[in-house]
Design an enzyme around this catalytic site. Structure first.
Site, short mmCIF file in Angstrom:
data_model
loop_
_atom_site.label_atom_id
_atom_site.label_comp_id
_atom_site.label_asym_id
_atom_site.label_seq_id
_atom_site.Cartn_x
_atom_site.Cartn_y
_atom_site.Cartn_z
N ASN A 1 0.84 -0.99 0.08
CA ASN A 1 0.36 -0.03 -0.02
C ASN A 1 0.71 1.34 -0.16
O ASN A 1 1.28 1.48 0.75
CB ASN A 1 -1.08 -0.23 1.03
CG ASN A 1 -1.25 1.45 1.56
OD1 ASN A 1 -2.72 1.66 0.91
ND2 ASN A 1 -1.42 1.84 2.37
N GLU A 2 0.59 1.96 -1.50
CA GLU A 2 1.26 3.32 -1.20
C GLU A 2 2.72 3.55 -1.03
O GLU A 2 3.21 4.51 -1.38
CB GLU A 2 0.44 4.16 -0.29
CG GLU A 2 -0.57 4.42 -0.70
CD GLU A 2 -1.10 5.54 0.76
OE1 GLU A 2 -0.95 5.97 0.98
OE2 GLU A 2 -2.88 5.88 0.09
N ASN A 3 3.29 2.46 -1.05
CA ASN A 3 5.38 2.68 -1.09
C ASN A 3 5.40 2.91 -2.12
O ASN A 3 6.69 3.11 -2.61
CB ASN A 3 6.06 0.75 -0.69
CG ASN A 3 4.94 0.35 1.05
OD1 ASN A 3 4.97 1.29 1.57
ND2 ASN A 3 5.58 -0.63 0.94
N SER B 1 -0.29 -0.64 -4.73
CA SER B 1 -1.09 0.46 -5.20
C SER B 1 -1.53 1.23 -4.28
O SER B 1 -1.30 1.52 -2.98
CB SER B 1 -3.17 -0.37 -4.27
OG SER B 1 -4.30 0.73 -4.37
N HIS C 1 -4.47 6.04 -5.93
CA HIS C 1 -5.62 7.19 -4.93
C HIS C 1 -5.56 8.04 -5.31
O HIS C 1 -4.96 9.20 -5.52
CB HIS C 1 -4.90 6.24 -3.43
CG HIS C 1 -4.40 4.41 -3.28
ND1 HIS C 1 -3.83 4.32 -2.02
CD2 HIS C 1 -4.64 3.98 -4.16
CE1 HIS C 1 -3.66 3.50 -2.71
NE2 HIS C 1 -4.04 2.95 -2.72
#
Length: 820
Positions: free
Chosen positions: A421-423, A467, A485
């Site tokens: 997530n978001e890395n 993501s 996102h």
């Protein structure tokens, strides 16, 4: 094979660290599975950390080492017998001793461990001790060893394989749990046991269900075994000569498993029995469902889609992100999961994304999703941080991935493995890479290790590196490619800016609001209670959260003076913001193929992005999401420079009929009327032009456009609420007792926007069937309130605190007074 649970007689004591005097040299009863916080609460030694400001008083627990002990009775090992001590989950850094012998260590909350205890087990009483080291201390030591790496929050949660949000998040407490959070048992056998059952389920072109069953054995006796695999009426037998076997079972004319809203969810029981000389020595069972799943990422004229395809059918993913449903994980029961997933389905959702800062969810979670037809997008547990790729972290990552892929592979609800997530945007867009100085940061996990393991163990499902993610070295959050996102809304700009982008799949977007009134006042007792009172602020974890609430509210509604009206207005604005985004995304199907709201649930009482608060009460947002995800939706969206009516049909049948569109005054006088022919093919959208006389108001402050087709309707106002000439008392209401609660009949005397019956204010168990209902003048609506309470005065349900709408909040702007 015998399995003996070891859940009785546990004791807990603080072993080292800055403990208060009342814990020194003291042990107390412990629940296993459980956690240290829950045991100390049960003993009355610490207050509930969810209550008021107690979280801040318990930070001493971050640095304490804990020790669990029990004594269990057992027979000594027989010659040739295998005996293993099994922990399905330990939180987190543990040393395990049996009868004074160190039998093993653990360093990963996300996996199980088993230890050979033949040399330590004895006849009669056996003393088992588990010593848990402070996770924070261990994380700091690992950070010193592997090097500092950027993360979104202060504690080094990225240096340890533990639930990241245990260290605090912008919606969660910083409690840093510890304990034996999954079952503990003793396993014994003297023949063989099944160490792995991995059924890969697909469907052949002719409709035959295919199960490729992969087995692994641990042998205590070197001999041939027979594996018997049954699925329904189908059975296959195979001789297992080595440690690995592969058996294919075919089920002709298999009934297909579908997402909710697309068909039924038939489940088959798969049973694998291991025989020695015709006698069963081990048996494993799984439930499976026959379905195929892919994600369409074939480039098109717009960019790169991200569309789930189940059984050959393209699916718009309507859903939400899922976080642990309680910070204390062992309190999350199957019954609670059934209620929560039931709420998701009731809100017209078909997908939940298990977010990467939590856990691989329990078997109960996936079982319920299998039963209800809820698709599961599964993150690997990496979130908002850079992660070292060196040992010992790398070995733990591989071990947990292998274990959990194997554990979850049978579930038909599981449709995607996602790397993190978001890395990826943290590295590409947030400026974090500047501090790496050549250190690893996790990309090898997401693009090499994890996809390799998924390809080996679960080739039946797609994998995404992260993501958000865009292919071909494009910016990860590119709206034209892959997943996106959307957090400029909430953090920076007004919610109307959702329309600035047309993402291919929006995997996160959301807006904050406080919990329901009953939940808020149960847990927070500031006097007076205000947005800036101390306990309320402790339960607002977002950076400048209240400032963003106010800035997000001001363009649409005034910021009320009194707290109770502020609470309602911010809840209302949260609901409107998210519904605005959902309707925009759905209107662009099939270009946009998914909208996953951040977030469905809460893990404690907090102002957050959730639709359902921690006491399981739906917030106004929940009802807005339910409406916006309705199978048939009418929404007015800008197309080619003018408002256009978009009809969204998420049914297998065409949507035909007539749309009645009217421009009318808020008082109900008809100014323009049109009937529009409606024909929307299955799983499609259609655009309907609106004539100028519907779109050009004579007095924008006093008019509304209403479009209705059957049960679907949409309202379009020509100015923001704060500028509209609303009647502040736009309806009448009557209450009638009915079986199981009350009926509230509302009739609009003038246009009433977003009527909400806040039933929890009347009784803690009261739940209303719907909310945020807008009524043109002369129209009626019936609310049903379920409650076991007998109300002394039914009028409490129509009190202005309880039966509210947007009109009174908006009118406060013109009067310069409080909205209540």
């Amino acid at each position: 094979m015998t399995r003996t649970t070891l859940h009785d007689g546990w004791r807990l004591r603080a072993a080292a660290g800055p403990m208060p005097d009342l814990l020194r040299e003291r042990d107390l009863p412990a629940q296993v599975p459980g956690s240290t916080h829950l045991d100390l609460m049960a003993a009355g030694l610490i207050p509930d950390p969810y209550l008021d400001r107690n979280e801040a008083t318990l930070t001493w627990m971050h640095r304490v080492d804990w020790q669990y002990t029990t004594t269990f009775q057992a027979q000594g090992p027989r010659p040739g017998e295998r005996v293993e001590l099994v922990f399905d989950g330990i939180d987190t850094i543990a040393t395990i001793e049996l009868n004074g012998d160190v039998v093993g260590h653990t360093a990963n909350m996300h996996r199980g461990y088993r230890f050979d205890v033949r040399q330590s087990l004895r006849e009669g009483g056996n003393d088992l001790t588990v010593t848990l080291k402070s996770a924070l201390t261990q994380a700091e030591q690992m950070q010193a060893q592997l090097g500092w790496r950027q993360r979104a929050y202060p504690h080094p949660y990225n240096a340890i394989r533990k639930m990241a949000c245990s260290f605090g998040w912008d919606w969660g407490p910083d409690l840093q749990t510890a304990g034996l959070w999954k079952p503990v048992r003793l396993e014994r056998w003297d023949t063989a046991r099944l160490t792995q059952l991995r059924p890969l389920v697909t469907v052949d072109a002719d409709g035959t269900g295919r199960i490729d069953v992969h087995l692994e054995l641990d042998r205590a006796a070197d001999r041939d075994y027979t594996a018997v695999i049954t699925v329904g009426d189908a059975e296959e037998r195979a001789t297992v000569s080595g440690d690995i076997a592969h058996v294919t079972v075919l089920v002709p004319d298999a009934r297909l498993w579908w997402p909710v809203g697309y068909g039924d969810q038939p489940l088959y029981e798969l049973t694998v029995t291991l025989l020695a000389d015709g006698e069963a020595v081990d048996t494993h069972r799984r439930r499976i469902g026959f379905r195929t799943v892919t994600v369409d990422t074939e480039p098109d004229e717009t960019g790169t889609p991200f569309t789930f395809v189940v059984n050959g059918r393209r699916v718009f993913a309507k859903g939400a992100n899922w976080i642990p449903d309680d910070h204390f994980l062992t309190r999350v029961t199957r019954e609670r999961l059934e209620r929560r997933i039931g709420q998701a389905v009731h809100a017209n959702m078909n997908m939940l994304r298990v977010w990467g800062g939590g856990i691989y969810e329990t078997d109960d979670f996936y079982d319920v999703c299998d039963e209800r037809g809820v698709l599961v997008w599964q993150d690997f547990p990496f979130a908002c941080a850079f992660y070292a790729e060196e040992e010992p972290l790398r070995g733990e990552v591989e071990a947990e991935a292998r274990e959990n892929i194997t554990r979850l592979v049978a579930h038909p609800s599981l449709v995607l493995w996602n790397g993190n997530n978001e890395n990826l945007p943290a590295h590409a867009d947030w400026g974090w890479q500047d501090g790496l100085q050549g250190r690893t940061w996790g990309i090898g996990y997401y693009t090499e290790l994890l996809p390799k393991i998924v390809a080996e163990l679960d080739p039946t499902r797609p994998y995404a590196p992260g993501s958000p993610y865009s292919p071909d070295d494009l910016p990860p959050n590119d709206a034209h490619h892959g997943t996106r996102h959307e957090w400029d809304v909430w953090n920076v700009v007004d919610y109307t800016h959702y329309r600035d982008h047309i993402p291919r799949f929006c995997a996160e977007f959301g807006f904050q609001g406080p919990p329901t009134w009953a939940t808020l006042t149960r847990w927070i007792h500031d006097e007076p209670l205000t947005p800036t009172s101390p306990a309320f602020l402790l339960h607002q974890k977002a950076d400048d959260g209240n400032g963003k609430l106010h800035r997000g509210l001001a363009p649409h509604l005034p910021v009320p003076v009194d707290f109770e009206s502020w609470h309602w207005a911010t809840q209302l604005n949260q609901a409107r913001a998210v519904a605005f985004g959902i309707e925009h995304f759905r209107s662009w199907w099939p270009r946009t193929a998914g909208a996953l709201v951040w977030q469905l649930n809460d893990c404690w009482p907090v102002t957050s992005w959730s639709a359902v608060d921690s006491d399981e009460r739906p917030k106004p947002l929940y009802y807005a999401v339910k409406h916006a995800f309705a199978p048939r939706l009418l929404t007015i969206q800008p197309r080619q420079g003018r408002p256009t009516l978009v009809a969204v049909n998420d049914h297998d049948q065409p949507w035909t009929g007539t749309v009645l569109a009217t421009r009318q005054t808020l008082a109900g006088d008809m100014l323009a009327t049109a009937e529009l022919s409606l024909h929307v093919p299955p799983r499609s959208t259609a655009l309907l032009d609106l004539a100028d006389d519907l779109l050009k108001p004579t007095d924008p402050r006093r008019e509304v456009l209403v479009a209705t087709a059957g049960d679907a309707h949409t309202h379009h106002l020509f100015a923001e609420d704060r500028d509209l000439a609303y009647n502040p008392v736009p309806f009448t209401a009557r209450v009638t007792p009915v079986a199981g609660g009350y009926r509230v009949d509302v009739r609009a005397t003038s246009y009433a926007r977003d009527i909400a019956l806040l039933a929890d204010k009347v009784a803690p168990d009261a739940v209303v069937d719907d909310m945020l209902i807008s009524l043109p003048a002369g129209r009626t609506h019936t609310f049903l309130v379920r409650t076991t309470a007998t109300l002394d005065q039914a009028s409490t349900l129509v009190h202005p605190h309880v039966l509210r709408c947007a009109n009174t909040v908006a009118q406060a702007a013109s009067s310069g007074t409080s909205s209540f």
